[in-house]
Design a protein around this motif. Structure first.
Motif, mmCIF file in Angstrom:
data_model
loop_
_atom_site.group_PDB
_atom_site.id
_atom_site.type_symbol
_atom_site.label_atom_id
_atom_site.label_comp_id
_atom_site.label_asym_id
_atom_site.label_seq_id
_atom_site.Cartn_x
_atom_site.Cartn_y
_atom_site.Cartn_z
ATOM 1 N N ARG A 33 0.824 -1.209 0.000
ATOM 2 C CA ARG A 33 0.000 0.000 0.000
ATOM 3 C C ARG A 33 0.861 1.264 0.000
ATOM 4 N NH1 ARG A 33 -4.363 -2.379 4.232
ATOM 5 N NH2 ARG A 33 -5.247 -3.863 2.785
ATOM 6 N N ALA A 34 1.948 1.192 -0.756
ATOM 7 C CA ALA A 34 2.879 2.310 -0.864
ATOM 8 C C ALA A 34 2.443 3.252 -1.990
ATOM 9 C CB ALA A 34 4.292 1.790 -1.140
ATOM 10 N N GLU A 35 2.958 4.461 -1.951
ATOM 11 C CA GLU A 35 2.677 5.421 -3.011
ATOM 12 C C GLU A 35 3.507 5.130 -4.252
ATOM 13 O OE1 GLU A 35 3.112 9.422 -1.635
ATOM 14 O OE2 GLU A 35 1.777 9.110 0.056
ATOM 15 N N ALA A 36 4.655 4.484 -4.067
ATOM 16 C CA ALA A 36 5.548 4.191 -5.185
ATOM 17 C C ALA A 36 6.467 3.033 -4.806
ATOM 18 C CB ALA A 36 6.380 5.418 -5.528
ATOM 19 N N SER A 37 7.052 2.428 -5.827
ATOM 20 C CA SER A 37 8.037 1.376 -5.583
ATOM 21 C C SER A 37 9.051 1.365 -6.718
ATOM 22 C CB SER A 37 7.361 0.006 -5.461
ATOM 23 O OG SER A 37 6.795 -0.371 -6.705
ATOM 24 N N ASN A 38 10.214 0.801 -6.440
ATOM 25 C CA ASN A 38 11.273 0.659 -7.433
ATOM 26 C C ASN A 38 11.818 -0.751 -7.377
ATOM 27 O OD1 ASN A 38 11.526 3.461 -8.344
ATOM 28 N ND2 ASN A 38 12.295 3.869 -6.302
ATOM 29 N N VAL A 39 12.219 -1.248 -8.533
ATOM 30 C CA VAL A 39 12.955 -2.506 -8.610
ATOM 31 C C VAL A 39 14.347 -2.148 -9.106
ATOM 32 C CG1 VAL A 39 13.146 -4.750 -9.737
ATOM 33 C CG2 VAL A 39 10.899 -3.883 -9.073
ATOM 34 N N PHE A 40 15.342 -2.537 -8.325
ATOM 35 C CA PHE A 40 16.728 -2.234 -8.658
ATOM 36 C C PHE A 40 17.426 -3.478 -9.201
ATOM 37 C CE2 PHE A 40 15.645 0.730 -5.293
ATOM 38 C CZ PHE A 40 16.222 1.918 -5.710
ATOM 39 N N LEU A 41 18.323 -3.275 -10.148
ATOM 40 C CA LEU A 41 19.219 -4.326 -10.606
ATOM 41 C C LEU A 41 20.642 -3.880 -10.312
ATOM 42 C CD1 LEU A 41 17.691 -5.278 -14.072
ATOM 43 C CD2 LEU A 41 17.375 -6.423 -11.874
ATOM 44 N N LEU A 42 21.493 -4.820 -9.953
ATOM 45 C CA LEU A 42 22.887 -4.505 -9.654
ATOM 46 C C LEU A 42 23.697 -4.545 -10.928
ATOM 47 C CD1 LEU A 42 25.148 -3.969 -7.589
ATOM 48 C CD2 LEU A 42 25.370 -6.457 -7.367
ATOM 49 N N ASP A 43 24.365 -3.436 -11.233
ATOM 50 C CA ASP A 43 25.296 -3.368 -12.356
ATOM 51 C C ASP A 43 26.653 -3.810 -11.818
ATOM 52 O OD1 ASP A 43 27.143 -2.689 -14.315
ATOM 53 O OD2 ASP A 43 26.139 -0.821 -14.843
ATOM 54 N N GLY A 44 27.048 -5.017 -12.132
ATOM 55 C CA GLY A 44 28.273 -5.595 -11.601
ATOM 56 C C GLY A 44 29.546 -4.908 -12.062
ATOM 57 N N ARG A 45 29.497 -4.226 -13.203
ATOM 58 C CA ARG A 45 30.696 -3.551 -13.710
ATOM 59 C C ARG A 45 31.095 -2.372 -12.849
ATOM 60 N NH1 ARG A 45 27.959 -3.571 -19.132
ATOM 61 N NH2 ARG A 45 27.185 -1.711 -18.157
ATOM 62 N N ASN A 46 30.114 -1.523 -12.527
ATOM 63 C CA ASN A 46 30.456 -0.316 -11.770
ATOM 64 C C ASN A 46 29.880 -0.325 -10.361
ATOM 65 O OD1 ASN A 46 27.765 0.311 -12.173
ATOM 66 N ND2 ASN A 46 28.162 1.888 -13.696
ATOM 67 N N LYS A 47 29.309 -1.445 -9.942
ATOM 68 C CA LYS A 47 28.780 -1.618 -8.575
ATOM 69 C C LYS A 47 27.717 -0.587 -8.214
ATOM 70 C CE LYS A 47 31.679 -4.955 -7.767
ATOM 71 N NZ LYS A 47 31.553 -5.980 -8.745
ATOM 72 N N MET A 62 12.570 8.111 -12.675
ATOM 73 C CA MET A 62 13.371 7.147 -11.914
ATOM 74 C C MET A 62 14.007 6.074 -12.789
ATOM 75 S SD MET A 62 13.425 8.208 -8.853
ATOM 76 C CE MET A 62 14.211 6.807 -8.081
ATOM 77 N N ILE A 63 13.334 5.658 -13.840
ATOM 78 C CA ILE A 63 13.834 4.576 -14.683
ATOM 79 C C ILE A 63 15.225 4.928 -15.205
ATOM 80 C CG2 ILE A 63 13.463 3.249 -16.818
ATOM 81 C CD1 ILE A 63 11.412 2.556 -14.760
ATOM 82 N N GLY A 64 16.173 4.026 -14.982
ATOM 83 C CA GLY A 64 17.545 4.211 -15.464
ATOM 84 C C GLY A 64 18.469 4.938 -14.508
ATOM 85 N N ARG A 65 17.937 5.538 -13.441
ATOM 86 C CA ARG A 65 18.803 6.235 -12.489
ATOM 87 C C ARG A 65 19.702 5.236 -11.789
ATOM 88 N NH1 ARG A 65 16.471 10.700 -8.765
ATOM 89 N NH2 ARG A 65 18.702 10.851 -8.438
ATOM 90 N N GLU A 66 20.909 5.672 -11.494
ATOM 91 C CA GLU A 66 21.883 4.807 -10.826
ATOM 92 C C GLU A 66 22.220 5.354 -9.452
ATOM 93 O OE1 GLU A 66 25.313 3.764 -13.107
ATOM 94 O OE2 GLU A 66 24.144 3.505 -14.944
ATOM 95 N N PHE A 67 22.433 4.432 -8.516
ATOM 96 C CA PHE A 67 22.779 4.778 -7.145
ATOM 97 C C PHE A 67 23.936 3.910 -6.693
ATOM 98 C CE2 PHE A 67 18.312 5.649 -7.801
ATOM 99 C CZ PHE A 67 18.155 6.906 -7.247
ATOM 100 N N ASP A 68 24.764 4.441 -5.835
ATOM 101 C CA ASP A 68 25.869 3.685 -5.262
ATOM 102 C C ASP A 68 25.306 2.498 -4.484
ATOM 103 O OD1 ASP A 68 27.995 2.728 -3.640
ATOM 104 O OD2 ASP A 68 28.925 4.708 -3.627
ATOM 105 N N ALA A 69 25.735 1.305 -4.822
ATOM 106 C CA ALA A 69 25.204 0.084 -4.212
ATOM 107 C C ALA A 69 25.584 -0.057 -2.743
ATOM 108 C CB ALA A 69 25.666 -1.143 -4.993
ATOM 109 N N ARG A 70 26.453 0.811 -2.247
ATOM 110 C CA ARG A 70 26.846 0.724 -0.838
ATOM 111 C C ARG A 70 25.982 1.605 0.059
ATOM 112 N NH1 ARG A 70 32.693 2.716 -1.919
ATOM 113 N NH2 ARG A 70 31.353 3.983 -3.221
ATOM 114 N N LEU A 71 25.074 2.377 -0.519
ATOM 115 C CA LEU A 71 24.319 3.361 0.229
ATOM 116 C C LEU A 71 22.835 3.029 0.312
ATOM 117 C CD1 LEU A 71 25.923 6.564 -1.305
ATOM 118 C CD2 LEU A 71 26.595 5.375 0.780
ATOM 119 N N GLY A 72 22.183 3.535 1.325
ATOM 120 C CA GLY A 72 20.745 3.435 1.464
ATOM 121 C C GLY A 72 20.249 2.027 1.774
ATOM 122 N N ILE A 73 18.946 1.925 1.872
ATOM 123 C CA ILE A 73 18.323 0.632 2.173
ATOM 124 C C ILE A 73 18.601 -0.394 1.077
ATOM 125 C CG2 ILE A 73 16.115 -0.561 2.547
ATOM 126 C CD1 ILE A 73 15.173 2.049 3.954
#
Length: 78
Positions: A33-47, A62-73
């Motif tokens: 019952r959230a207002e939004a959701s995202n599905v993330f995939l891990l890019d193994g080349r640049n983490k 949001m589609i295509g945005r990249e985030f540091d895999a070491r940060l956030g939930i």
């Protein structure tokens, strides 16, 4: 249980990843019952985590945005 059944049906119905991930994002949003959701995939080349599917009013931004895999939930989960 219905959401799991729908997700399983989506996974087995096509070999195309984008529609499956979009269905999973939609179902996750519905179940929680959230207002939004995202599905993330891990890019193994640049983490980085890449938003592969999204729901909500910022979906297109949001589609295509990249985030540091070491940060956030999501990073903590990875």
């Amino acid at each position: 249980m219905t959401a799991l059944t729908e997700a399983a049906a989506a996974i087995s119905s096509t070999l195309e990843l984008d529609p499956v991930l979009a269905t999973i994002a939609r179902l996750a949003c519905s179940v929680t019952r959230a207002e939004a959701s995202n599905v993330f995939l891990l890019d193994g080349r640049n983490k980085n985590l890449v938003v592969a599917a999204s729901t909500g009013h910022r979906r297109d931004a949001m589609i295509g945005r990249e985030f540091d895999a070491r940060l956030g939930i999501p990073g903590h989960v990875v």
